[in-house]
Design a protein around this motif. Structure first.
Motif, mmCIF file in Angstrom:
data_model
loop_
_atom_site.group_PDB
_atom_site.id
_atom_site.type_symbol
_atom_site.label_atom_id
_atom_site.label_comp_id
_atom_site.label_asym_id
_atom_site.label_seq_id
_atom_site.Cartn_x
_atom_site.Cartn_y
_atom_site.Cartn_z
ATOM 1 N N GLY A 76 -101.276 -26.878 -132.497
ATOM 2 C CA GLY A 76 -101.416 -28.166 -133.150
ATOM 3 C C GLY A 76 -100.249 -29.067 -132.828
ATOM 4 N N SER A 77 -99.173 -28.546 -132.244
ATOM 5 C CA SER A 77 -98.122 -29.434 -131.767
ATOM 6 C C SER A 77 -97.874 -29.063 -130.313
ATOM 7 N N SER A 78 -97.040 -29.800 -129.667
ATOM 8 C CA SER A 78 -96.859 -29.596 -128.242
ATOM 9 C C SER A 78 -96.474 -28.164 -127.932
ATOM 10 N N SER A 79 -97.160 -27.566 -127.007
ATOM 11 C CA SER A 79 -96.880 -26.165 -126.700
ATOM 12 C C SER A 79 -95.497 -25.990 -126.095
ATOM 13 N N ALA A 80 -94.862 -27.110 -125.785
ATOM 14 C CA ALA A 80 -93.533 -27.000 -125.192
ATOM 15 C C ALA A 80 -92.491 -26.582 -126.220
ATOM 16 N N SER A 81 -92.802 -26.785 -127.546
ATOM 17 C CA SER A 81 -91.767 -26.477 -128.523
ATOM 18 C C SER A 81 -91.817 -25.014 -128.910
ATOM 19 N N ALA A 476 -111.475 -32.435 -133.822
ATOM 20 C CA ALA A 476 -112.238 -31.763 -132.769
ATOM 21 C C ALA A 476 -112.811 -30.473 -133.348
ATOM 22 N N ALA A 477 -113.695 -29.847 -132.596
ATOM 23 C CA ALA A 477 -114.305 -28.623 -133.100
ATOM 24 C C ALA A 477 -113.274 -27.526 -133.254
ATOM 25 N N ASP A 478 -112.381 -27.394 -132.278
ATOM 26 C CA ASP A 478 -111.283 -26.434 -132.417
ATOM 27 C C ASP A 478 -110.062 -26.902 -131.644
ATOM 28 N N TYR A 479 -108.957 -26.213 -131.910
ATOM 29 C CA TYR A 479 -107.707 -26.569 -131.228
ATOM 30 C C TYR A 479 -107.774 -26.091 -129.788
ATOM 31 N N ASN A 480 -107.314 -26.889 -128.872
ATOM 32 C CA ASN A 480 -107.181 -26.367 -127.518
ATOM 33 C C ASN A 480 -106.047 -27.093 -126.801
ATOM 34 N N ASP A 481 -105.432 -26.377 -125.871
ATOM 35 C CA ASP A 481 -104.241 -26.894 -125.211
ATOM 36 C C ASP A 481 -104.529 -28.125 -124.384
ATOM 37 N N LYS A 482 -105.730 -28.219 -123.831
ATOM 38 C CA LYS A 482 -106.042 -29.377 -122.991
ATOM 39 C C LYS A 482 -105.975 -30.641 -123.845
ATOM 40 N N LEU A 483 -106.560 -30.545 -125.036
ATOM 41 C CA LEU A 483 -106.598 -31.704 -125.927
ATOM 42 C C LEU A 483 -105.196 -32.109 -126.330
ATOM 43 N N ILE A 484 -104.414 -31.119 -126.727
ATOM 44 C CA ILE A 484 -103.053 -31.420 -127.175
ATOM 45 C C ILE A 484 -102.255 -32.012 -126.024
ATOM 46 N N GLY A 485 -102.512 -31.551 -124.834
ATOM 47 C CA GLY A 485 -101.809 -32.097 -123.672
ATOM 48 C C GLY A 485 -102.130 -33.558 -123.439
ATOM 49 N N LEU A 486 -103.365 -33.951 -123.770
ATOM 50 C CA LEU A 486 -103.735 -35.354 -123.603
ATOM 51 C C LEU A 486 -103.161 -36.231 -124.722
ATOM 52 N N PRO A 489 -97.330 -35.949 -124.910
ATOM 53 C CA PRO A 489 -96.524 -36.920 -125.645
ATOM 54 C C PRO A 489 -97.049 -38.345 -125.576
ATOM 55 N N TYR A 490 -98.324 -38.529 -125.182
ATOM 56 C CA TYR A 490 -98.888 -39.882 -125.041
ATOM 57 C C TYR A 490 -98.680 -40.716 -126.306
ATOM 58 N N VAL A 491 -99.027 -40.115 -127.483
ATOM 59 C CA VAL A 491 -98.928 -40.858 -128.740
ATOM 60 C C VAL A 491 -97.480 -41.270 -129.016
ATOM 61 N N TYR A 492 -96.561 -40.316 -128.792
ATOM 62 C CA TYR A 492 -95.147 -40.620 -129.059
ATOM 63 C C TYR A 492 -94.622 -41.680 -128.095
ATOM 64 N N GLU A 493 -95.016 -41.562 -126.825
ATOM 65 C CA GLU A 493 -94.526 -42.533 -125.844
ATOM 66 C C GLU A 493 -95.063 -43.927 -126.151
ATOM 67 N N TRP A 494 -96.340 -43.972 -126.495
ATOM 68 C CA TRP A 494 -96.982 -45.241 -126.846
ATOM 69 C C TRP A 494 -96.230 -45.883 -128.008
ATOM 70 N N LYS A 512 -92.121 -32.366 -135.757
ATOM 71 C CA LYS A 512 -91.587 -33.408 -134.880
ATOM 72 C C LYS A 512 -90.079 -33.320 -134.723
ATOM 73 N N ALA A 513 -89.516 -32.143 -134.987
ATOM 74 C CA ALA A 513 -88.056 -32.029 -134.938
ATOM 75 C C ALA A 513 -87.508 -32.426 -133.580
ATOM 76 N N ASN A 514 -88.244 -32.122 -132.519
ATOM 77 C CA ASN A 514 -87.719 -32.427 -131.188
ATOM 78 C C ASN A 514 -88.131 -33.793 -130.681
ATOM 79 N N GLU A 515 -88.840 -34.564 -131.510
ATOM 80 C CA GLU A 515 -89.371 -35.833 -131.011
ATOM 81 C C GLU A 515 -88.602 -37.041 -131.516
ATOM 82 N N ILE A 516 -87.527 -36.781 -132.251
ATOM 83 C CA ILE A 516 -86.820 -37.889 -132.895
ATOM 84 C C ILE A 516 -86.382 -38.959 -131.911
#
Lengths: 554, 251
Positions: A76-81, A476-486, A489-494, A512-516
């Motif tokens: 549910g959050s970026s898999s990078a964290s 969405a119907a379920d969580y998936n990495d493809k969706l989260i990738g889209l 950070p698009y939302v944060y960058e926007w 969002k600890a790493n997104e400050i």
């Protein structure tokens, strides 16, 4: 309205307490798909499997043991964290437990697995820690003693209130000791002339509102979680809510807090004005328990005004919504008390997933707005609201609308707006974002994200339009990495590009600890880190949250 | 056919009420007032009958202080054609209200009078029945379904009674009082609120209607029910029985 919200809040609590997790060791099972199950490895490398069971609980946290390191990955959050448990923190031992029992008494040191299960899981069932101990102090002195002990032993702690946060800030990440202030729930004083309420941090917001109601006052904040959230938590997270537009934020509150080494900072006062020195209380308000545990709160409450009116209106496009906001502020001015919006997708979601809800407006439109006025003169306010709405109707800003004739109808309108969160939980997987943006940009991000995600997910936008606060939700119907990738950070960058805030009111927590850095400059964040080191040198208060992990890695 | 609907302005049902310290009544200062929920249902039913083509006009009437005009405006915003406000600052009991409505009915000559089954402030459940008796008209109370037959000039009404549902046939003109499950009242939409501004509200007094308002009933005192006492924890079954026998006297 109160009863409806209490009932809804009760549903939230029941939701949060439904523990459908069934942990049993199973060496031969294979990890299953993300949407249904999660695998959890303990520190000894044994494979535990948790059976989630129903589509409500679509989200779990994954702990992976690679040798000596214990890692943490959250869906549910970026898999990078990927977070690692700080090796410097001590682990709990039996001597610690008996020391706590000496301070608090046996009853208030909780090792019971079922209770820990609930305390370890957040309301959204997205984040789950593995704490083995929960402490229930009864007063500030006990909080101070516990913290002093934990500081000396380097035991990490998580301050916890109602556990209704939406960014994983109120539950442990690993085995932090949970300090829950639920037993500190007394109202200490109430001055009926000034309206100042002094109470302990563990008072539930709804209970305070009920108490004040008998005195003819109201709390300056109101949110969907009021049946469970604690005022200490509200203050620590600088909660926003529906009344912010009228009564401002919680930074006007005064408080008493305990720092990491057990020092009690008594900044509690009942004075309206006090310009003596640096105003330290602001550090604690909104720092999400990372600088100190709030133990008492002194809050200015508002007199209860008798005339409350609510209108539910429909608009064709977002531009009309903005114009209505401007006009409302001008024409309704001092009586405006709430201005919320929701889009068509949100309305559909609510109508599909909740019972006993109907669209107050006969036609389906693209946007719906709730306007609430609160004043002291019923007839005057009514006329003002009607005049404003009729003018907007004539100008073509409003295509249709209704005005609630009694509290019951008003409750049903609020049910729609406040029920969106609940409906989202029922609809499947949900990615939640809480953004502050310039009002004219708010809906652009929704449209852009819709184009970007296409058929993959349902994008909903709703929120406190009056405050420029968008609650962007992707269902969405379920969580998936493809969706989260889209999405990230698009939302944060926007948001960052438009100088918005990546967290308007929900806070950073662990999500969002790493997104400050999307919303604050490196220099600003560096000073935040210095303050953290000053007030909590060992970093035991709510670690892994609020500030980026990179600042504290040794 | 004309339908007359009586609507009462009461304390909003969601409000927590308090008794005045002098025990003369409930505190209504600075408290939200709205149309009685059962009256809303009555008005909604009248509007539906008009929309079905069985009536030409729906007239809303309210008896009380000047703020009743707000309640009538709500009624007009829902769709009533005109309003009548009988202005008085005295709080009348059901019999007086019934006499006023009777006089009005003799002036307006409606084919149906709709009322809510009871008001949520006094819970009397008397006005509708009294109006019917004074006019000598048939009555169907606690209506949960109303079906009109225009040609035969009768109404078939399902009533919610303690034992279940009872179906009555009444000749028109008749008095019908409405119960909760009859319908779900509509919201007052903005276009209708706008139209309501030009609808007339006629002011009348009890003298105009030649009604004797002397009441045979005087309210002596209004008090809150006794506060619930906290429970007592007992440590054993024996202690429980002892308490039931000697303190509560129920065993």
């Amino acid at each position: 309205m109160m009863m409806q919200r209490l009932r809804r809040s009760e549903e939230f609590i029941r939701f949060g307490c439904e523990s459908l997790i069934n942990l049993r060791p199973n060496k031969n099972s294979v990890p299953r798909s993300v949407s249904g199950f999660v695998t959890h490895y303990d520190t000894k490398g044994k494979l535990f499997e948790s059976n989630v069971g129903n589509h409500y609980n679509t989200h779990r946290c994954l702990g992976r043991n690679l040798g000596m390191l214990q890692q943490y990955k959250c869906f549910g959050s970026s898999s990078a964290s990927q977070i690692e448990r700080k090796p410097l923190f001590s682990s709990l031992d039996s001597k610690d437990v008996s020391s706590f029992k000496e301070i608090l008494g046996d009853k208030n040191v909780v090792e019971d697995e079922e209770r820990l299960e609930t305390a370890n899981t957040d309301w959204m069932k997205k984040y789950k820690g593995s704490s083995k101990l929960m402490l229930l102090p009864k007063n500030t002195e006990e909080v101070s003693q516990i913290l002093q002990y934990c500081d000396s032993r380097r035991l990490a702690v998580v301050p916890q209130g109602g556990n209704t946060g939406l960014v994983g800030g109120s539950v442990p990440v690993f085995d932090e000791v949970i300090i829950n202030v639920g037993l500190m729930n007394k109202v200490l004083a109430f001055d009926e002339v000034s309206g100042v309420l002094v109470c302990e941090a563990g008072c539930i917001l709804e209970n305070l509102a009920t108490f004040l109601d008998t005195k003819g006052f109201i709390m300056p904040l109101d949110l969907g979680a009021k049946g469970s959230c604690h005022i200490g938590g509200n203050v620590s997270t600088n909660a926003g809510g529906l009344r912010l537009i009228r009564y401002g934020s919680l930074h006007g509150t005064v408080l008493e807090a305990v720092t990491a080494n057990g020092n009690v900072l008594d900044m509690l006062g009942t004075l309206r004005k006090d310009n003596t020195g640096y105003d330290l209380k602001h550090l604690f308000i909104g720092s999400e328990g990372s600088l100190g545990i709030v133990t008492k709160v002194s809050i200015l409450t508002q007199p209860k005004l008798s005339s409350v009116n609510l209108a539910f209106i429909a608009c064709k496009d977002y531009l009309s919504c903005q114009k209505i906001l401007v006009e409302a502020k001008k024409n309704l001015g001092e009586i405006l008390s709430a201005f919320e919006f929701l889009d068509n997708n949100s309305m559909d979601l609510v109508l599909n997933h909740l019972d006993g809800v109907r669209n107050p407006v006969s036609s389906t439109e693209n946007f719906y707005i709730l306007i609430e006025t609160t004043g002291s003169d019923e007839t005057n306010d009514r006329e003002k609201l009607e005049a404003f709405l009729l003018k907007s109707l004539e100008k073509g800003l409003v295509s249709d609308g209704v005005i609630a004739q009694d509290i019951n109808q008003a409750s049903s309108f609020w049910r729609i707006r406040e029920g969106i969160t609940e409906a989202l939980q029922k609809a499947g997987a949900v990615y939640k974002y809480d953004l502050s943006l310039p009002v004219e940009e708010i809906y652009n991000i929704v449209n852009d994200l819709r184009r970007r995600l296409g058929e993959l997910a349902n994008v909903m936008g709703y929120g406190h339009l009056g405050d420029g606060n968008l609650h962007l939700n992707i269902s969405a119907a379920d969580y998936n990495d493809k969706l989260i990738g889209l999405i990230e950070p698009y939302v944060y960058e926007w948001t960052s590009k438009h100088r918005g805030s990546i967290s308007a009111e929900h806070g950073l927590g662990v999500m969002k600890a790493n997104e400050i850095f999307y919303s604050k400059s490196p220099e600003t964040v560096a000073i935040m880190a210095s303050i953290k080191k000053l007030l909590d040198p060992k970093g035991i208060l709510n670690p892994y949250k609020v500030l980026p992990h990179s600042l504290f890695s040794h | 056919m004309k339908i007359l609907v009586a609507v009462k302005r009461v304390v909003d049902y969601a409000v927590k009420i308090r008794v005045k310290p002098d025990k003369t009544g409930v505190d209504t200062q600075n408290v939200k007032m709205s149309m009685n929920p059962f009256c809303e249902i009555a008005l909604e039913e009248a509007l539906r009958i008009k929309e079905a083509g069985f009536a030409k006009e729906v007239v809303a009437v309210s008896i009380g202080p000047s703020q009743c005009v707000d309640t009538l405006r709500t009624g007009l915003a829902m769709g009533a054609d005109r309003g009548i406000h009988v202005e008085t600052n005295t709080s009348f009991l059901p019999l007086t209200i019934a006499k006023i409505l009777k006089s009005l009915a003799e002036v307006e000559n409606p084919g149906l009078i709709f009322l809510g089954k009871q008001a949520i402030d006094d819970d009397c459940n008397q006005t509708g029945q009294m109006v019917a008796a004074l006019l000598g008209w048939p009555q169907a109370t606690f209506a949960s379904k109303v079906v009109l037959d225009k040609d035969k000039h009768i109404a078939t009404v399902d009533r919610e009674v303690d034992g279940g549902l009872e179906t009555l046939c009444v000749d028109l003109p008749a008095v019908i009082t409405t119960d909760l499950r009859l319908n779900q009242p509509r919201y007052a939409s903005l276009p209708n609120i706008m139209k309501a501004k030009s609808k007339p509200i006629k002011k009348m007094t009890v003298q105009d209607l030649k009604v004797d308002v002397k009441s045979d009933i005087e309210i002596l005192e209004v008090t809150e029910p006794p506060k619930r006492k906290s429970g007592v924890m007992v440590s054993s079954v024996d202690e429980l029985i002892e308490k039931l026998r000697n303190e509560a006297h129920v065993v």
